[in-house]
Design a protein around this motif. Structure first.
Motif, PDB file in Angstrom:
ATOM      1  N   VAL A 111      47.239  33.278  36.077  1.00  0.00           N
ATOM      2  CA  VAL A 111      46.778  31.889  36.053  1.00  0.00           C
ATOM      3  C   VAL A 111      45.867  31.549  37.221  1.00  0.00           C
ATOM      4  N   ARG A 112      45.932  32.344  38.295  1.00  0.00           N
ATOM      5  CA  ARG A 112      45.022  32.141  39.432  1.00  0.00           C
ATOM      6  C   ARG A 112      44.745  33.500  40.071  1.00  0.00           C
ATOM      7  N   GLY A 113      43.524  33.724  40.502  1.00  0.00           N
ATOM      8  CA  GLY A 113      43.190  34.941  41.225  1.00  0.00           C
ATOM      9  C   GLY A 113      43.327  36.183  40.371  1.00  0.00           C
ATOM     10  N   GLU A 114      43.964  37.218  40.927  1.00  0.00           N
ATOM     11  CA  GLU A 114      44.168  38.489  40.238  1.00  0.00           C
ATOM     12  C   GLU A 114      45.615  38.916  40.376  1.00  0.00           C
ATOM     13  N   MET A 115      46.073  39.721  39.416  1.00  0.00           N
ATOM     14  CA  MET A 115      47.429  40.254  39.507  1.00  0.00           C
ATOM     15  C   MET A 115      47.529  41.549  38.732  1.00  0.00           C
ATOM     16  N   SER A 116      48.177  42.534  39.343  1.00  0.00           N
ATOM     17  CA  SER A 116      48.478  43.802  38.682  1.00  0.00           C
ATOM     18  C   SER A 116      49.986  43.858  38.427  1.00  0.00           C
ATOM     19  N   PHE A 117      50.358  43.982  37.155  1.00  0.00           N
ATOM     20  CA  PHE A 117      51.765  44.060  36.773  1.00  0.00           C
ATOM     21  C   PHE A 117      52.190  45.513  36.585  1.00  0.00           C
ATOM     22  N   GLU A 118      53.393  45.819  37.024  1.00  0.00           N
ATOM     23  CA  GLU A 118      54.028  47.102  36.734  1.00  0.00           C
ATOM     24  C   GLU A 118      55.138  46.867  35.718  1.00  0.00           C
ATOM     25  N   VAL A 119      55.130  47.650  34.651  1.00  0.00           N
ATOM     26  CA  VAL A 119      56.122  47.517  33.585  1.00  0.00           C
ATOM     27  C   VAL A 119      56.942  48.797  33.528  1.00  0.00           C
ATOM     28  N   ASP A 120      58.255  48.654  33.502  1.00  0.00           N
ATOM     29  CA  ASP A 120      59.164  49.803  33.461  1.00  0.00           C
ATOM     30  C   ASP A 120      60.170  49.566  32.338  1.00  0.00           C
ATOM     31  N   ILE A 177      49.233  47.055  34.263  1.00  0.00           N
ATOM     32  CA  ILE A 177      48.333  46.112  33.601  1.00  0.00           C
ATOM     33  C   ILE A 177      47.646  45.264  34.662  1.00  0.00           C
ATOM     34  N   ASP A 178      46.310  45.324  34.716  1.00  0.00           N
ATOM     35  CA  ASP A 178      45.522  44.542  35.675  1.00  0.00           C
ATOM     36  C   ASP A 178      44.929  43.332  34.978  1.00  0.00           C
ATOM     37  N   LEU A 179      45.181  42.142  35.540  1.00  0.00           N
ATOM     38  CA  LEU A 179      44.703  40.903  34.935  1.00  0.00           C
ATOM     39  C   LEU A 179      43.942  40.044  35.944  1.00  0.00           C
ATOM     40  N   LYS A 180      43.016  39.250  35.430  1.00  0.00           N
ATOM     41  CA  LYS A 180      42.308  38.241  36.202  1.00  0.00           C
ATOM     42  C   LYS A 180      42.634  36.864  35.637  1.00  0.00           C
ATOM     43  N   ALA A 181      42.344  35.829  36.397  1.00  0.00           N
ATOM     44  CA  ALA A 181      42.667  34.459  35.982  1.00  0.00           C
ATOM     45  C   ALA A 181      42.189  34.197  34.556  1.00  0.00           C
ATOM     46  N   GLY A 182      43.095  33.695  33.719  1.00  0.00           N
ATOM     47  CA  GLY A 182      42.768  33.392  32.336  1.00  0.00           C
ATOM     48  C   GLY A 182      43.143  34.487  31.355  1.00  0.00           C
ATOM     49  N   ASP A 183      43.416  35.704  31.840  1.00  0.00           N
ATOM     50  CA  ASP A 183      43.787  36.813  30.955  1.00  0.00           C
ATOM     51  C   ASP A 183      45.210  36.646  30.437  1.00  0.00           C
ATOM     52  N   VAL A 184      45.413  37.008  29.185  1.00  0.00           N
ATOM     53  CA  VAL A 184      46.739  37.031  28.566  1.00  0.00           C
ATOM     54  C   VAL A 184      46.896  38.375  27.869  1.00  0.00           C
ATOM     55  N   ARG A 185      47.921  39.112  28.210  1.00  0.00           N
ATOM     56  CA  ARG A 185      48.261  40.365  27.537  1.00  0.00           C
ATOM     57  C   ARG A 185      49.771  40.393  27.389  1.00  0.00           C
ATOM     58  N   GLY A 186      50.315  41.474  26.891  1.00  0.00           N
ATOM     59  CA  GLY A 186      51.760  41.509  26.788  1.00  0.00           C
ATOM     60  C   GLY A 186      52.295  42.663  25.980  1.00  0.00           C
ATOM     61  N   LEU A 187      53.618  42.596  25.738  1.00  0.00           N
ATOM     62  CA  LEU A 187      54.341  43.640  25.037  1.00  0.00           C
ATOM     63  C   LEU A 187      55.374  42.990  24.123  1.00  0.00           C
TER      64      LEU A 187
END
Length: 609
Positions: A111-120, A177-187
């Motif tokens: 929702v703001r900036g950047e974020m890299s998620f780790e999924v396990d 999963i690497d995301l930028k503001a506004g990106d929506v992804r998922g599982l």
């Protein structure tokens, strides 16, 4: 690692099973395909061997959790120096037909900036006792055993490379999963999927979210309650709905098992079943909120249980059942699990299912009577079953039993059990009179009156100036807080006022209430326990009925501060304020609803003079 705190979780579900999501983005508990099925993710009871589905930022972060307003959609927010992200968790609601198909939906947003998620994703099938196979495909993965298959679908857009960083390690799947503001992804993790993993577009993903939000808001809009503490009651109502098995209407006591009443102790029980007592309370509480459809279904579930065992050995009713109405609840221990923070044994099944607990007949008949008064009338077959049950009870009420707290120290003449036998017979007499139904009313009345006289002579302790736990003791018991709410004693009777004062002195600590003193009344188990939140809310109800409104309101407001960050209550509160026991507990939320409505009505009456 140490298991996440019990209270550090929110609940999601699809009305046939449920999952607990921690504040750090981990699904730590999930049974499939039903509440009482073996677990797939059980990190809450063994972080190393239980299995989990974790989604969290790669960077150090601060996390917060909330429900999307008026829904069972859970949002876990992560705040880092680089940006703010969210994991939106929900299960798409299942219908009333029992199914093996269930979806855990995990929407990842920046929702703001950047974020890299780790999924396990590390499933451990059948409480970690069954090995699984893992197959990675172009659009996801498949985890399979001979008994159950879970399919992982990826959510992305065409030509999206964000899920390229996928690897399999010892049967577990790890994704970056690497995301930028506004990106929506998922599982989406789906059981009994109709085909192999597929690529899900964000638009379809969003539609799942919108449909789930619409379902919960439409359901909640049926509530007729407009009084004080409405938000807390609505959250309790949603929580109770999440713990209801839609195909039968049976409500589990809690969606979890093995969570301790004392950390490190042995009081660790399986609550993933439907107690007659809890189901009965649910009819009363939900009708008071205006949820007539659920109340009707619970009433039907109760009447089915009454009808199927009339004349059976040990009494017409078991104390608990599986969600489908069956009664095979053999108790065993999972020796390979360490338990929540070392609390062992971890039990599945419940050996208390064979106990004699006479109070369940009063709770069942009280709720059926209440539903009958609100237009959910009992038909002919239902009345015949009730009549036979009360004929049995009129002959068998005067015997020792294990009691409401399911003690394992031997049967006693519990005052609460006698009280609820009185309630059962009283409500049956009233129903027979109001509808002109055939019944052995004189016989029932004779038994009812004999119970009343017995409680007043043997259940009353002149030295304690209070009603006591059982006839052979002088121990107080907070289950007797219901004596005034069921109409056995007048709320302003001096005997009742002195009983409340005795409980104030011995069982109440601030707003919190103990069930009883196990040191004074051994229950066959080692260790101590916390205060019971059910009893704390029953105390509020009793105070309100007795006219102690300032005391009642303060106790209620204090109790609300013990809820977790999203308004959920476990079974007990430890001395430290920590929530302990199975979580969330239906009985606690049912009692919260009853106490709030009783207190709200009493305050309104006082305000109007």
């Amino acid at each position: 690692m140490t298991e996440a705190a019990i209270a550090d979780h929110g609940l999601i579900g699809d009305l046939q099973t449920a999952a607990l999501v921690s504040t750090d983005g981990s699904i730590d508990w999930f049974c499939c395909p039903r509440f009482d099925s073996p677990s797939v993710f059980g990190a809450l009871l063994d972080d190393e061997r239980g299995g989990h589905f974790r989604v969290r930022p790669e960077r150090d972060c601060e996390s917060k959790q909330m429900y999307f307003p008026d829904t069972a959609v859970l949002i876990t927010r992560f705040i880092t120096e680089a940006g703010v992200g969210e994991v939106v968790d929900f299960m798409t609601p299942s219908g009333r037909e029992a199914t093996g198909n269930h979806r855990l939906v995990r929407m990842l947003r920046c929702v703001r900036g950047e974020m890299s998620f780790e999924v396990d994703i590390a499933p451990r099938f059948e409480y970690g006792r069954r090995a699984h196979r893992t197959e990675l495909t172009q659009h996801g993965a498949v985890f399979s055993t001979d008994a159950l298959t879970l399919t992982l679908h990826a959510v992305r857009e065409p030509d999206d490379a964000r899920l390229a960083q996928v690897r399999v390690e010892e049967g577990d799947v790890r994704v970056s999963i690497d995301l930028k503001a506004g990106d929506v992804r998922g599982l989406v993790l789906e059981s009994a999927a109709d085909g192999p993993p597929r690529e899900i577009r964000v638009a379809e993903f969003q539609q799942m979210f919108d449909d789930t939000v619409s379902f919960w808001r439409s359901w909640l809009a049926r509530s007729t309650y407009t009084g004080r503490w409405r938000e807390a009651l609505q959250r309790s109502a949603i929580t109770l709905k999440l713990m209801t098995y839609a195909p039968t209407g049976g409500m589990v006591a809690a969606p979890t098992m093995g969570l301790p009443e004392q950390v490190g102790g042995e009081r660790n029980w399986d609550y993933r079943f439907t107690w007659v007592r809890d189901a009965s309370f649910s009819i009363y509480a939900l009708l008071r909120l205006g949820f007539t459809e659920e109340s009707a279904q619970f009433s039907g579930w109760l009447r089915d249980r009454v009808a199927e065992r009339v004349g059976g050995e040990g009494g017409p009713l078991n104390i608990m059942y599986r969600v489908d109405g069956s009664s095979d609840l053999k108790e065993e221990a999972l020796e390979h699990w360490s338990g929540y923070r070392g609390s062992r044994p971890v039990r599945i099944g419940n050996g208390a299912s064979d106990q004699l607990q006479l109070d369940i007949y009063g709770e069942a008949l009280d709720s059926i009577f209440f539903a009958d008064e609100h237009g959910l009338q009992v038909g002919h077959r239902g009345w015949i079953a009730i009549r036979e049950l009360l004929d049995w009870l009129a002959e068998h009420w005067d015997q020792p039993e294990e009691g409401i707290w399911e003690t394992r120290g031997g049967r006693q003449d519990f005052t609460y059990g006698r009280l609820m036998c009185w309630v059962a017979l009283d409500r049956g007499i009233r129903m027979a009179a109001s509808h002109g139904r055939p019944a052995a009313v004189d016989r029932w009345r004779g038994a009812r009156d004999a119970i009343y006289d017995q409680i007043m002579t043997k259940g009353w302790n002149a030295q304690r100036k209070a009603f006591v736990q059982h006839y052979a003791s002088d121990v107080l018991d907070s289950s007797l807080l219901r004596m005034s709410s069921v109409g056995f004693v007048a709320p302003h009777d001096p005997m009742w006022a002195s009983t409340l004062r005795a409980m104030d002195d011995e069982l109440v600590t601030d707003s919190l209430v103990y069930r009883y003193d196990p040191g004074a009344s051994p229950d066959g188990l080692l260790g101590s326990e916390g205060t019971f939140s059910l009893c704390s809310f029953m105390y509020v109800d009793a105070l309100a009925r007795a006219g102690r409104l300032e005391d009642a309101r303060l106790a209620f407001e204090k109790m609300l501060t013990y809820a977790n960050h999203v308004g959920l209550f476990s079974e007990e509160i430890a001395l430290t304020g920590e929530q302990i026991g199975n979580f969330p507990q239906a009985f606690t939320h049912l009692a919260l609803i009853d106490a709030a409505i009783t207190l709200d009505e009493a305050l309104d009456r006082t305000a109007s003079g």
